[in-house]
Design an enzyme around this catalytic site. Structure first.
Site, PDB file in Angstrom:
ATOM      1  N   LYS A  20      38.741  95.000  58.299  1.00  0.00           N
ATOM      2  CA  LYS A  20      39.880  94.922  59.214  1.00  0.00           C
ATOM      3  C   LYS A  20      39.405  95.094  60.669  1.00  0.00           C
ATOM      4  O   LYS A  20      38.253  95.474  60.901  1.00  0.00           O
ATOM      5  CB  LYS A  20      40.908  95.988  58.815  1.00  0.00           C
ATOM      6  CG  LYS A  20      41.524  95.741  57.408  1.00  0.00           C
ATOM      7  CD  LYS A  20      42.501  96.845  57.028  1.00  0.00           C
ATOM      8  CE  LYS A  20      43.171  96.584  55.690  1.00  0.00           C
ATOM      9  NZ  LYS A  20      44.130  97.659  55.335  1.00  0.00           N
ATOM     10  N   TYR A  60      50.417  89.752  53.422  1.00  0.00           N
ATOM     11  CA  TYR A  60      51.080  91.017  53.098  1.00  0.00           C
ATOM     12  C   TYR A  60      52.564  90.825  52.754  1.00  0.00           C
ATOM     13  O   TYR A  60      53.365  91.742  52.947  1.00  0.00           O
ATOM     14  CB  TYR A  60      50.933  91.998  54.267  1.00  0.00           C
ATOM     15  CG  TYR A  60      49.576  92.662  54.350  1.00  0.00           C
ATOM     16  CD1 TYR A  60      49.075  93.419  53.289  1.00  0.00           C
ATOM     17  CD2 TYR A  60      48.788  92.571  55.506  1.00  0.00           C
ATOM     18  CE1 TYR A  60      47.827  94.052  53.361  1.00  0.00           C
ATOM     19  CE2 TYR A  60      47.544  93.202  55.585  1.00  0.00           C
ATOM     20  CZ  TYR A  60      47.082  93.936  54.512  1.00  0.00           C
ATOM     21  OH  TYR A  60      45.856  94.579  54.588  1.00  0.00           O
ATOM     22  N   PHE A  68      56.606 100.057  57.768  1.00  0.00           N
ATOM     23  CA  PHE A  68      55.366  99.907  58.530  1.00  0.00           C
ATOM     24  C   PHE A  68      54.900  98.454  58.663  1.00  0.00           C
ATOM     25  O   PHE A  68      53.873  98.185  59.291  1.00  0.00           O
ATOM     26  CB  PHE A  68      54.244 100.757  57.910  1.00  0.00           C
ATOM     27  CG  PHE A  68      53.922 100.414  56.464  1.00  0.00           C
ATOM     28  CD1 PHE A  68      53.074  99.360  56.148  1.00  0.00           C
ATOM     29  CD2 PHE A  68      54.464 101.169  55.425  1.00  0.00           C
ATOM     30  CE1 PHE A  68      52.770  99.047  54.835  1.00  0.00           C
ATOM     31  CE2 PHE A  68      54.164 100.857  54.085  1.00  0.00           C
ATOM     32  CZ  PHE A  68      53.317  99.788  53.803  1.00  0.00           C
ATOM     33  N   ARG A  96      37.955  97.919  44.301  1.00  0.00           N
ATOM     34  CA  ARG A  96      38.999  98.885  44.670  1.00  0.00           C
ATOM     35  C   ARG A  96      38.448 100.315  44.597  1.00  0.00           C
ATOM     36  O   ARG A  96      38.799 101.166  45.413  1.00  0.00           O
ATOM     37  CB  ARG A  96      40.216  98.745  43.743  1.00  0.00           C
ATOM     38  CG  ARG A  96      40.934  97.402  43.858  1.00  0.00           C
ATOM     39  CD  ARG A  96      41.898  97.326  44.994  1.00  0.00           C
ATOM     40  NE  ARG A  96      43.042  98.192  44.830  1.00  0.00           N
ATOM     41  CZ  ARG A  96      44.070  98.213  45.678  1.00  0.00           C
ATOM     42  NH1 ARG A  96      44.090  97.402  46.738  1.00  0.00           N
ATOM     43  NH2 ARG A  96      45.068  99.027  45.484  1.00  0.00           N
ATOM     44  N   THR A 102      44.206 104.238  49.456  1.00  0.00           N
ATOM     45  CA  THR A 102      44.793 103.666  50.671  1.00  0.00           C
ATOM     46  C   THR A 102      44.749 104.655  51.837  1.00  0.00           C
ATOM     47  O   THR A 102      44.416 104.284  52.957  1.00  0.00           O
ATOM     48  CB  THR A 102      46.260 103.249  50.383  1.00  0.00           C
ATOM     49  OG1 THR A 102      46.260 102.361  49.252  1.00  0.00           O
ATOM     50  CG2 THR A 102      46.879 102.558  51.572  1.00  0.00           C
ATOM     51  N   ARG A 113      36.458 104.044  52.381  1.00  0.00           N
ATOM     52  CA  ARG A 113      37.476 104.748  53.175  1.00  0.00           C
ATOM     53  C   ARG A 113      37.218 106.246  53.214  1.00  0.00           C
ATOM     54  O   ARG A 113      37.456 106.902  54.232  1.00  0.00           O
ATOM     55  CB  ARG A 113      38.868 104.451  52.607  1.00  0.00           C
ATOM     56  CG  ARG A 113      39.354 103.018  52.891  1.00  0.00           C
ATOM     57  CD  ARG A 113      40.580 102.684  52.085  1.00  0.00           C
ATOM     58  NE  ARG A 113      41.172 101.381  52.407  1.00  0.00           N
ATOM     59  CZ  ARG A 113      42.069 100.776  51.644  1.00  0.00           C
ATOM     60  NH1 ARG A 113      42.489 101.353  50.516  1.00  0.00           N
ATOM     61  NH2 ARG A 113      42.566  99.600  51.996  1.00  0.00           N
TER      62      ARG A 113
END
Ligand code: UDP
Ligand code: MG
Length: 160
Positions: A20, A60, A68, A96, A102, A113
Site C-alpha cells: 500500500k 474494496y 471507513f 494471509r 488487519t 504487519r
C-alpha cells in the site's frame, strides 16, 4: 486414486498482494517482496502503479457500506502502490498468515504487519482473502500480458 486426491488437495492457487502507499513511502517494498520470495512462492506479476479512485472502489466494493470506506479509498489512492501476483499451493491462506491480522497491534510478531506497522489505517500490505478473490483481484489490477508464466529453477528444492 490416492495420488489423484493428493493432487486435488495441492491445487496451485494465485493471490493478489499489494504494498500500500505507506509501505512504498516507508521504503518497505523490498522487505515485503522478500517475505513471499523467501517463503518459496512464485512471482508472476509485479508493477508500481498509481491507483485511480474507481479501481480502488471496485477492489474494496464489499466494504462500501463501512464508515471507513471513503478514508480507505483516499489512503489507497494517496500514492503509488506495488501490485503483485503470487502463485503456489496454498498461497492464499499462507500469504494471509505472513501478512498478519488487519490491526497491526494484534498481528503476531514475525508477520509483516506485526513487525512493520502500528495502525489498521496504515497496515502496509493487502492480500486476497480467498482463491476466488485472488483471481478476481489479479484480473482487476493486471492487464493481459502483465502476468508471466514461468518455471522456477527452485521447484524441485521446494517441493518433493
Ligand atoms: N480498514 C480500516 N479500518 C477498519 C477496517 C479496515 O481502515 O476498521 C482498512 C484496512 O486498510 C484494511 C482494509 O480496510 O486492510 C480492508 O479491510 P479488511 O477487513 O478486508 O482487512 P484485510 O483483509 O486487509 O486484513
Ligand atoms: Mg480483506
Amino acid at each position: 486414486f490416492l495420488p489423484h486426491l493428493v493432487a486435488a488437495l495441492e491445487e496451485v492457487e494465485e493471490t493478489y498482494i499489494m504494498v500500500k502507499p505507506d509501505g512504498v513511502q516507508r521504503g518497505l517494498v523490498g522487505e515485503i517482496i522478500s517475505r513471499f520470495e523467501k517463503k518459496g512462492f512464485k512471482l508472476t506479476g509485479l508493477k508500481l502503479f498509481q491507483c485511480p479512485k474507481e479501481l480502488a472502489e471496485e477492489h474494496y466494493k464489499d466494504l462500501k457500506a463501512k464508515p471507513f470506506f471513503p478514508v480507505l479509498i483516499e489512503y489507497i489512492t494517496s500514492g503509488p502502490v506495488v501490485c503483485m501476483a503470487w502463485e503456489g499451493v496454498g498461497v492464499v491462506a499462507s500469504a494471509r498468515k505472513l501478512i498478519g491480522s488487519t490491526n497491526p497491534l494484534q498481528a503476531e510478531p514475525g508477520t509483516i504487519r506485526g513487525d512493520l506497522a502500528v495502525q489498521t489505517g496504515r497496515n502496509v500490505v493487502h492480500g486476497s482473502d480467498s482463491p476466488e478473490n485472488g483471481k478476481r483481484e489479479i484480473a482487476l489490477w493486471f492487464k493481459e500480458g502483465e502476468i508471466v508464466q514461468w518455471t522456477s529453477a527452485l521447484v524441485s528444492w521446494l517441493r518433493e
